[in-house]
Design a protein around this motif. Structure first.
Motif, PDB file in Angstrom:
ATOM      1  N   VAL A 292      37.733  41.652  11.134  1.00  0.00           N
ATOM      2  CA  VAL A 292      39.099  41.254  11.516  1.00  0.00           C
ATOM      3  C   VAL A 292      40.017  42.469  11.524  1.00  0.00           C
ATOM      4  O   VAL A 292      40.811  42.673  12.445  1.00  0.00           O
ATOM      5  CB  VAL A 292      39.646  40.169  10.548  1.00  0.00           C
ATOM      6  N   ILE A 293      39.887  43.311  10.477  1.00  0.00           N
ATOM      7  CA  ILE A 293      40.719  44.516  10.386  1.00  0.00           C
ATOM      8  C   ILE A 293      40.410  45.465  11.540  1.00  0.00           C
ATOM      9  O   ILE A 293      41.314  46.053  12.143  1.00  0.00           O
ATOM     10  CB  ILE A 293      40.502  45.212   9.024  1.00  0.00           C
ATOM     11  N   ILE A 294      39.123  45.599  11.867  1.00  0.00           N
ATOM     12  CA  ILE A 294      38.720  46.476  12.977  1.00  0.00           C
ATOM     13  C   ILE A 294      39.309  45.975  14.301  1.00  0.00           C
ATOM     14  O   ILE A 294      39.812  46.754  15.103  1.00  0.00           O
ATOM     15  CB  ILE A 294      37.181  46.554  13.063  1.00  0.00           C
ATOM     16  N   VAL A 295      39.259  44.642  14.521  1.00  0.00           N
ATOM     17  CA  VAL A 295      39.807  44.061  15.753  1.00  0.00           C
ATOM     18  C   VAL A 295      41.313  44.303  15.832  1.00  0.00           C
ATOM     19  O   VAL A 295      41.853  44.653  16.881  1.00  0.00           O
ATOM     20  CB  VAL A 295      39.498  42.545  15.830  1.00  0.00           C
ATOM     21  N   LYS A 296      42.002  44.131  14.682  1.00  0.00           N
ATOM     22  CA  LYS A 296      43.444  44.375  14.663  1.00  0.00           C
ATOM     23  C   LYS A 296      43.748  45.812  15.051  1.00  0.00           C
ATOM     24  O   LYS A 296      44.668  46.083  15.837  1.00  0.00           O
ATOM     25  CB  LYS A 296      44.018  44.079  13.272  1.00  0.00           C
ATOM     26  N   ASP A 297      42.964  46.748  14.476  1.00  0.00           N
ATOM     27  CA  ASP A 297      43.177  48.165  14.805  1.00  0.00           C
ATOM     28  C   ASP A 297      42.913  48.419  16.287  1.00  0.00           C
ATOM     29  O   ASP A 297      43.636  49.177  16.942  1.00  0.00           O
ATOM     30  CB  ASP A 297      42.255  49.040  13.953  1.00  0.00           C
ATOM     31  N   SER A 298      41.852  47.787  16.832  1.00  0.00           N
ATOM     32  CA  SER A 298      41.511  47.971  18.242  1.00  0.00           C
ATOM     33  C   SER A 298      42.612  47.415  19.144  1.00  0.00           C
ATOM     34  O   SER A 298      42.981  48.026  20.140  1.00  0.00           O
ATOM     35  CB  SER A 298      40.181  47.277  18.562  1.00  0.00           C
ATOM     36  N   LEU A 299      43.133  46.214  18.776  1.00  0.00           N
ATOM     37  CA  LEU A 299      44.200  45.620  19.565  1.00  0.00           C
ATOM     38  C   LEU A 299      45.454  46.488  19.538  1.00  0.00           C
ATOM     39  O   LEU A 299      46.158  46.620  20.542  1.00  0.00           O
ATOM     40  CB  LEU A 299      44.527  44.203  19.055  1.00  0.00           C
ATOM     41  N   SER A 300      45.710  47.109  18.373  1.00  0.00           N
ATOM     42  CA  SER A 300      46.857  48.018  18.276  1.00  0.00           C
ATOM     43  C   SER A 300      46.654  49.214  19.196  1.00  0.00           C
ATOM     44  O   SER A 300      47.584  49.658  19.873  1.00  0.00           O
ATOM     45  CB  SER A 300      47.034  48.489  16.828  1.00  0.00           C
ATOM     46  N   ALA A 301      45.406  49.726  19.220  1.00  0.00           N
ATOM     47  CA  ALA A 301      45.110  50.866  20.097  1.00  0.00           C
ATOM     48  C   ALA A 301      45.269  50.471  21.566  1.00  0.00           C
ATOM     49  O   ALA A 301      45.823  51.225  22.370  1.00  0.00           O
ATOM     50  CB  ALA A 301      43.692  51.367  19.832  1.00  0.00           C
ATOM     51  N   ILE A 302      44.781  49.258  21.904  1.00  0.00           N
ATOM     52  CA  ILE A 302      44.919  48.774  23.281  1.00  0.00           C
ATOM     53  C   ILE A 302      46.393  48.624  23.653  1.00  0.00           C
ATOM     54  O   ILE A 302      46.828  48.995  24.736  1.00  0.00           O
ATOM     55  CB  ILE A 302      44.185  47.418  23.450  1.00  0.00           C
ATOM     56  N   LYS A 303      47.154  48.103  22.691  1.00  0.00           N
ATOM     57  CA  LYS A 303      48.583  47.924  22.933  1.00  0.00           C
ATOM     58  C   LYS A 303      49.271  49.269  23.122  1.00  0.00           C
ATOM     59  O   LYS A 303      50.122  49.431  23.993  1.00  0.00           O
ATOM     60  CB  LYS A 303      49.213  47.157  21.763  1.00  0.00           C
ATOM     61  N   ASN A 304      48.891  50.258  22.301  1.00  0.00           N
ATOM     62  CA  ASN A 304      49.475  51.596  22.435  1.00  0.00           C
ATOM     63  C   ASN A 304      49.144  52.209  23.793  1.00  0.00           C
ATOM     64  O   ASN A 304      49.975  52.861  24.419  1.00  0.00           O
ATOM     65  CB  ASN A 304      48.974  52.509  21.312  1.00  0.00           C
ATOM     66  N   GLN A 305      47.877  51.997  24.236  1.00  0.00           N
ATOM     67  CA  GLN A 305      47.473  52.496  25.554  1.00  0.00           C
ATOM     68  C   GLN A 305      48.285  51.824  26.660  1.00  0.00           C
ATOM     69  O   GLN A 305      48.718  52.464  27.616  1.00  0.00           O
ATOM     70  CB  GLN A 305      45.972  52.238  25.774  1.00  0.00           C
ATOM     71  N   LYS A 391      50.899  41.007   5.941  1.00  0.00           N
ATOM     72  CA  LYS A 391      49.674  40.243   6.207  1.00  0.00           C
ATOM     73  C   LYS A 391      48.429  41.106   6.014  1.00  0.00           C
ATOM     74  O   LYS A 391      47.415  40.652   5.482  1.00  0.00           O
ATOM     75  CB  LYS A 391      49.706  39.682   7.633  1.00  0.00           C
ATOM     76  N   GLU A 392      48.508  42.368   6.460  1.00  0.00           N
ATOM     77  CA  GLU A 392      47.366  43.279   6.277  1.00  0.00           C
ATOM     78  C   GLU A 392      47.105  43.519   4.796  1.00  0.00           C
ATOM     79  O   GLU A 392      45.953  43.587   4.349  1.00  0.00           O
ATOM     80  CB  GLU A 392      47.653  44.605   6.984  1.00  0.00           C
ATOM     81  N   THR A 393      48.197  43.642   4.004  1.00  0.00           N
ATOM     82  CA  THR A 393      48.054  43.834   2.551  1.00  0.00           C
ATOM     83  C   THR A 393      47.379  42.626   1.916  1.00  0.00           C
ATOM     84  O   THR A 393      46.512  42.759   1.043  1.00  0.00           O
ATOM     85  CB  THR A 393      49.443  44.061   1.905  1.00  0.00           C
ATOM     86  N   GLU A 394      47.757  41.413   2.354  1.00  0.00           N
ATOM     87  CA  GLU A 394      47.143  40.187   1.821  1.00  0.00           C
ATOM     88  C   GLU A 394      45.643  40.163   2.095  1.00  0.00           C
ATOM     89  O   GLU A 394      44.841  39.765   1.253  1.00  0.00           O
ATOM     90  CB  GLU A 394      47.807  38.965   2.450  1.00  0.00           C
ATOM     91  N   THR A 395      45.264  40.590   3.309  1.00  0.00           N
ATOM     92  CA  THR A 395      43.832  40.626   3.676  1.00  0.00           C
ATOM     93  C   THR A 395      43.056  41.575   2.779  1.00  0.00           C
ATOM     94  O   THR A 395      41.951  41.264   2.309  1.00  0.00           O
ATOM     95  CB  THR A 395      43.684  41.058   5.145  1.00  0.00           C
ATOM     96  N   LEU A 396      43.622  42.754   2.506  1.00  0.00           N
ATOM     97  CA  LEU A 396      42.960  43.745   1.648  1.00  0.00           C
ATOM     98  C   LEU A 396      42.828  43.233   0.217  1.00  0.00           C
ATOM     99  O   LEU A 396      41.810  43.443  -0.447  1.00  0.00           O
ATOM    100  CB  LEU A 396      43.757  45.054   1.666  1.00  0.00           C
ATOM    101  N   LEU A 397      43.885  42.541  -0.271  1.00  0.00           N
ATOM    102  CA  LEU A 397      43.841  41.991  -1.637  1.00  0.00           C
ATOM    103  C   LEU A 397      42.762  40.915  -1.757  1.00  0.00           C
ATOM    104  O   LEU A 397      42.054  40.840  -2.766  1.00  0.00           O
ATOM    105  CB  LEU A 397      45.214  41.407  -2.004  1.00  0.00           C
ATOM    106  N   GLU A 398      42.644  40.089  -0.717  1.00  0.00           N
ATOM    107  CA  GLU A 398      41.618  39.035  -0.731  1.00  0.00           C
ATOM    108  C   GLU A 398      40.218  39.652  -0.760  1.00  0.00           C
ATOM    109  O   GLU A 398      39.327  39.201  -1.478  1.00  0.00           O
ATOM    110  CB  GLU A 398      41.789  38.162   0.507  1.00  0.00           C
TER     111      GLU A 398
END
Length: 545
Positions: A292-305, A391-398
């Motif tokens: 999930v974290i990897i997909v979020k990072d990829s989507l951010s990269a796609i959005k930046n592009q 939300k990202e912090t919550e995911t890491l804590l979980e």
């Protein structure tokens, strides 16, 4: 008298020429809009934006308000699909201003719906509700049943998201009533999904299955693929709610196989993680959380592009607008010259001006409101970024919580193994002390029984129990190890398990009831069986099995 007749003839001739040019411009502009829509459908945003920019320019020059509205609104749609919601909103508001000034209310409600969807994507639910309700009210006023069906379904989806489930169900009923008068298959599918989401939130899982399972079998075309993925995801959640984990796993795997849209992966991996966690497979749950974290990072990269591409396109549009301003300035001079020649007609234009004055005043007020909304956007964007980070912090804590729980169980298992080994050592010492007793030496029967007891202690009868408990906690570790290295003995696997639990050489030698030196030699022997050059690499190797 002759002079006036010549002026009148020139005026009529110029009017005919302008009308002919306008007809040609309208036809050309409509063709541009058609091509732009085709490019938008194919997600060729660069071509689509350039085409609509040219159409917008021609429409503005010739006061083709309908075409100007469509081109501006479609530019907003392009930016919306490229996740540039801020720029999309700018163009939607510009289209809204054109609709208010020059067009009928059906165009107004179209762009209001688009603005509401932008606010929904940004998490601004109050703003989204306000604009969506306005679009719905216009549809009701115009008796536009398709519009009523769309906007009431969108309101129902919004209320599902904000957990206002009873209000959502009311708008589902309104939408169904409208669609029963004027049916639209695609909207009906959207409405069924919204209704299923409502029952899912209410935990009425049988109703979810009743709605979606028959619908799934009817969706086979490429155009309905996003609907299929969403339905498969909801069905998986419904079966999970009924504790039918095998069916839930079947549907989520099917959604993963059929998915062609990368942005859907986040929801799919979240469902995998939730499902495996409920099944007790914590390793896979953690793996999908990582995905999930990897997909979020990829989507951010796609959005930046996409943002980078947007910047290039915006520069082109700005150049086009500069050209348009220059042409407007030239036209202004020509218009001024014409006004001087046709000054006698100014009284007629004054009458038209007075009729449109009130309409312009309303438009100016709307533009002031739009200006205030634009000022608030930057603050809202900062708040949105803060929410995303939380939300990202919550995911890491979980994820950390799951890892700590796994380590705690391993520590308990290791402590239990050490305790058993220490107890056996003590019993063995007692046996040796008893055997040294002269009375015991004389009694052959008792001496034999003590030997048998010692033999029992030396047997590793608890190995299987330990390994079964270990495999329950560390899912698939032993099976993966055996698959890679089938020649390992039971003792080897048990020894590797203690290394995996990060026990020291001293603790392991205590459990096996051997010397520390013998334990080191066993480590070297096991490392060779695993084809490792250095025994110090053993822990690192098995940690990645």
């Amino acid at each position: 008298m002759m002079k006036h007749l010549i002026l009148l003839f020139l005026f009529i001739l110029s009017s005919v020429t302008i009308t002919a040019q306008k007809i040609n411009s309208t036809e050309y502009c409509n063709n541009l809009i058609k091509n732009g829509i085709d490019a938008l459908y194919k997600k060729n945003h660069s071509t689509s934006l350039e085409t609509f920019a040219e159409a917008k320019k021609i429409a503005e020059q010739n006061k083709l308000y309908e075409q100007q509205f469509i081109a501006t609104n479609c530019i907003g749609l392009n930016y919306y699909q490229m996740y540039d919601y801020s720029t999309a909103l700018d163009y939607y508001l510009e289209a809204y201003s054109i609709a208010i000034k020059h067009l009928k209310s059906d165009r107004e409600m179209t762009v209001l719906n688009n603005v509401a969807l932008v606010y929904l994507q940004q998490g601004k639910y109050k703003e989204s509700e306000k604009h969506q309700k306005r679009a719905y009210e216009l549809a009701v006023a115009n008796k536009d049943y398709i519009g009523i069906g769309i906007y009431s379904a969108n309101l129902a989806d919004l209320y599902n998201i904000t957990h206002q489930l009873d209000r959502a169900l009311e708008y589902v009923k309104i939408s169904r009533t409208a669609l029963s008068i004027e049916n639209n298959p695609r909207i009906t599918i959207d409405l069924s999904i919204v209704e299923a989401k409502n029952f899912l939130e209410r935990k009425e899982y049988n109703k979810v299955l009743t709605i979606l399972e028959p619908l799934l079998n009817t969706l086979r075309s490429k155009e309905s693929m996003d609907h299929r993925i969403l339905i498969l995801l909801i069905l998986s959640q419904a079966y999970q709610g009924q504790n039918q984990n095998e069916k839930a796993l079947y549907y989520i795997k099917k959604s993963q196989q059929e998915n062609l849209n990368y942005s859907n992966n986040k929801d799919i991996y979240n469902q995998f993680s939730s499902l495996y966690f409920s099944m007790g497979d914590h390793t896979r749950a953690l793996q999908y959380k990582d995905s999930v974290i990897i997909v979020k990072d990829s989507l951010s990269a796609i959005k930046n592009q996409a943002m980078y591409q947007n910047s290039e396109i915006k520069l082109k549009l700005q150049d086009s607008e500069k050209e348009l301003k220059s042409e407007k300035r030239l036209k202004f001079y020509i218009a001024g010259f014409c006004i001087l020649i046709l000054g006698l007609l100014s009284l007629l234009f004054r009458t038209l001006y007075l009729k449109n004055r009130q309409k312009r005043t309303i438009a100016e007020r709307n533009e002031q409101i739009i200006s205030l909304e634009l000022k608030n956007k930057e603050t809202d964007n900062l708040l949105l970024e803060k929410q995303i980070k939380e939300k990202e912090t919550e995911t890491l804590l979980e994820k950390e919580k799951l890892r700590n729980e796994l380590e705690n169980r391993n520590r308990k298992l290791a402590a239990n193994a050490i305790h058993i080994a220490q107890r056996n050592d003590k019993i063995e010492q007692y046996i040796l002390q008893l055997k040294r007793n002269p009375e015991m030496i004389k009694n052959d029967q008792l001496s034999q029984q003590l030997d048998q007891l010692k033999l029992i202690l030396t047997k590793e009868e608890n190995n299987d129990d330990f390994l079964s408990h270990f495999e329950k906690i560390n899912s698939k570790f032993i099976s993966n190890l055996k698959e890679k290295h089938p020649d390992l003995t039971l003792n080897d696997i048990r020894y590797i398990s203690y290394i995996y639990m990060n026990l020291s050489t001293k603790e392991i030698s205590s459990i096996f009831n051997i010397t520390i030196e013998a334990c080191r030699k066993r480590k070297e022997r096991v490392s060779k069986r695993l084809n490792l050059q250095n025994s110090n690499d053993l822990y690192s190797y098995i940690s990645n099995v």
